[in-house]
Write a protein that holds these residues in place. Structure first.
Motif, mmCIF file in Angstrom:
data_model
loop_
_atom_site.group_PDB
_atom_site.id
_atom_site.type_symbol
_atom_site.label_atom_id
_atom_site.label_comp_id
_atom_site.label_asym_id
_atom_site.label_seq_id
_atom_site.Cartn_x
_atom_site.Cartn_y
_atom_site.Cartn_z
ATOM 1 N N PRO A 95 -5.100 -3.036 -15.213
ATOM 2 C CA PRO A 95 -6.144 -3.706 -16.001
ATOM 3 C C PRO A 95 -6.506 -5.095 -15.487
ATOM 4 N N SER A 96 -5.648 -5.692 -14.638
ATOM 5 C CA SER A 96 -5.894 -7.060 -14.163
ATOM 6 C C SER A 96 -6.595 -7.109 -12.815
ATOM 7 N N VAL A 97 -6.865 -5.964 -12.196
ATOM 8 C CA VAL A 97 -7.506 -5.951 -10.876
ATOM 9 C C VAL A 97 -8.723 -5.039 -10.906
ATOM 10 N N THR A 98 -9.669 -5.312 -10.014
ATOM 11 C CA THR A 98 -10.892 -4.514 -9.938
ATOM 12 C C THR A 98 -11.282 -4.308 -8.482
ATOM 13 N N GLY A 99 -12.205 -3.395 -8.261
ATOM 14 C CA GLY A 99 -12.799 -3.212 -6.943
ATOM 15 C C GLY A 99 -11.807 -2.827 -5.871
ATOM 16 N N GLN A 100 -11.951 -3.448 -4.679
ATOM 17 C CA GLN A 100 -11.113 -3.128 -3.537
ATOM 18 C C GLN A 100 -9.642 -3.413 -3.806
ATOM 19 N N LEU A 101 -9.383 -4.474 -4.557
ATOM 20 C CA LEU A 101 -7.992 -4.808 -4.854
ATOM 21 C C LEU A 101 -7.341 -3.717 -5.694
ATOM 22 N N GLN A 102 -8.093 -3.143 -6.618
ATOM 23 C CA GLN A 102 -7.552 -2.061 -7.438
ATOM 24 C C GLN A 102 -7.223 -0.848 -6.569
ATOM 25 N N ILE A 103 -8.104 -0.521 -5.641
ATOM 26 C CA ILE A 103 -7.854 0.596 -4.722
ATOM 27 C C ILE A 103 -6.617 0.318 -3.877
ATOM 28 N N ALA A 104 -6.505 -0.932 -3.399
ATOM 29 C CA ALA A 104 -5.357 -1.300 -2.577
ATOM 30 C C ALA A 104 -4.059 -1.194 -3.367
ATOM 31 N N VAL A 105 -4.067 -1.651 -4.610
ATOM 32 C CA VAL A 105 -2.858 -1.603 -5.438
ATOM 33 C C VAL A 105 -2.456 -0.165 -5.722
ATOM 34 N N VAL A 106 -3.423 0.680 -6.063
ATOM 35 C CA VAL A 106 -3.121 2.087 -6.334
ATOM 36 C C VAL A 106 -2.570 2.771 -5.080
ATOM 37 N N SER A 107 -3.181 2.523 -3.930
ATOM 38 C CA SER A 107 -2.716 3.122 -2.675
ATOM 39 C C SER A 107 -1.302 2.666 -2.361
ATOM 40 N N TYR A 108 -1.062 1.367 -2.529
ATOM 41 C CA TYR A 108 0.262 0.819 -2.235
ATOM 42 C C TYR A 108 1.315 1.410 -3.159
ATOM 43 N N MET A 109 1.019 1.470 -4.452
ATOM 44 C CA MET A 109 1.985 2.013 -5.404
ATOM 45 C C MET A 109 2.256 3.487 -5.127
ATOM 46 N N SER A 110 1.245 4.218 -4.693
ATOM 47 C CA SER A 110 1.431 5.629 -4.367
ATOM 48 C C SER A 110 2.366 5.804 -3.182
ATOM 49 N N VAL A 111 2.164 4.978 -2.144
ATOM 50 C CA VAL A 111 2.992 5.094 -0.939
ATOM 51 C C VAL A 111 4.425 4.667 -1.218
ATOM 52 N N ILE A 112 4.620 3.531 -1.896
ATOM 53 C CA ILE A 112 5.991 3.102 -2.169
ATOM 54 C C ILE A 112 6.678 4.076 -3.124
ATOM 55 N N GLY A 113 5.902 4.696 -4.020
ATOM 56 C CA GLY A 113 6.480 5.696 -4.897
ATOM 57 C C GLY A 113 6.962 6.910 -4.124
ATOM 58 N N LEU A 114 6.146 7.399 -3.191
ATOM 59 C CA LEU A 114 6.562 8.527 -2.359
ATOM 60 C C LEU A 114 7.764 8.157 -1.510
ATOM 61 N N MET A 115 7.730 6.956 -0.913
ATOM 62 C CA MET A 115 8.862 6.513 -0.100
ATOM 63 C C MET A 115 10.144 6.488 -0.916
ATOM 64 N N ALA A 116 10.065 5.930 -2.130
ATOM 65 C CA ALA A 116 11.250 5.826 -2.979
ATOM 66 C C ALA A 116 11.762 7.204 -3.378
ATOM 67 N N ILE A 117 10.858 8.117 -3.736
ATOM 68 C CA ILE A 117 11.276 9.460 -4.154
ATOM 69 C C ILE A 117 11.942 10.203 -2.996
ATOM 70 N N PHE A 118 11.331 10.160 -1.812
ATOM 71 C CA PHE A 118 11.925 10.851 -0.674
ATOM 72 C C PHE A 118 13.246 10.211 -0.252
ATOM 73 N N ALA A 119 13.371 8.893 -0.392
ATOM 74 C CA ALA A 119 14.635 8.237 -0.069
ATOM 75 C C ALA A 119 15.744 8.713 -0.989
ATOM 76 N N VAL A 120 15.421 8.886 -2.271
ATOM 77 C CA VAL A 120 16.415 9.375 -3.230
ATOM 78 C C VAL A 120 16.839 10.801 -2.889
ATOM 79 N N LEU A 121 15.891 11.625 -2.474
ATOM 80 C CA LEU A 121 16.186 13.038 -2.218
ATOM 81 C C LEU A 121 16.754 13.309 -0.824
ATOM 82 N N CYS A 122 16.642 12.328 0.083
ATOM 83 C CA CYS A 122 17.036 12.542 1.475
ATOM 84 C C CYS A 122 18.555 12.490 1.642
#
Length: 226
Positions: free
Chosen positions: A133-160
């Motif tokens: 809710p605190s970000v808009t536009g390109q920054l919002q896209i960047a934050v969502v992309s970043y959170m998605s990647v770190i989330g995948l990294m964290a999940i795969f690290a736990v399962l690896c």
């Protein structure tokens, strides 16, 4: 220098540098320009340590974790510059992709690992609820992309299972550090937020680096029991 002595010297120097930077954020011992070297130095030292100490069982991970650490060091410097937040975000996004390259294999289906995955997913959902809710536009896209990647990294690290189990607290510390950083910068400053961000960040990088350095081919999954 013996291997044990070399290890003790490295850990002592690394801990002094990491704690020194965290304390310097409180007491401002040095002029700001010193931080351009002081902040990324513990991470660069971890890259050198991985280069020297990666065991034969984990040699395939060596170049990727060194790249992840060096990209993180670049991100550290970018975040010290004014109006370079997106560049820092990009550098850490690349770092997480390199970590993801390491962890995206040999998953364990142990129940306790899936419980940690659920904690990560809940943390990401909470982070999205607080940050978006605190970000808009390109920054919002960047934050969502970043959170998605770190989330995948964290999940795969736990399962690896092809890395040492210290990757699990490592990715949890990284997730905490990044979510705290996002809230601290994008939503509202947090008391002692800088110290919490860097303390958990250095701990995360140390543990992730040693998920390779300490790895030995396991006889069994230490998390096989729920």
């Amino acid at each position: 220098m013996s291997s044990v002595r070399e290890t003790m010297v490295f850990y002592t120097v690394w801990l002094v540098l990491a704690l020194g930077y965290v304390l310097n954020m409180t007491y401002n011992w040095f002029i700001p320009e010193v931080n351009w070297v002081f902040k990324p130095l513990p991470v660069v030292l971890l890259a050198l340590w991985v280069w020297r100490k990666t065991p034969d069982d984990a040699l395939q991970h060596k170049p990727w974790i060194i790249l992840a650490l060096l990209c993180s060091a670049v991100g550290d410097v970018m975040l010290l510059m004014e109006d370079r937040f997106l560049y820092g975000l990009l550098a850490f996004l690349l770092a997480h992709l390199f970590y993801l390259r390491i962890f995206a294999q040999a998953s364990s289906m142990a129940h306790i690992r899936w419980l940690v995955v659920m904690v990560i997913i809940c943390g990401l959902l909470l982070g999205g609820y607080l940050l978006l809710p605190s970000v808009t536009g390109q920054l919002q896209i960047a934050v969502v992309s970043y959170m998605s990647v770190i989330g995948l990294m964290a999940i795969f690290a736990v399962l690896c299972k092809r890395v040492h189990w210290v990757a699990i607290p490592g990715v949890l510390a990284f997730l905490f550090s990044d979510l705290l950083l996002g809230y601290h910068i994008l939503v509202s400053p947090v008391a002692w937020g800088d110290q919490g961000i860097m303390g958990s960040y250095y701990a995360a990088q140390f543990l992730l680096a040693h998920s390779v350095v300490w790895y030995k081919e396991p006889l069994e999954d230490p998390f096989a029991v729920a």
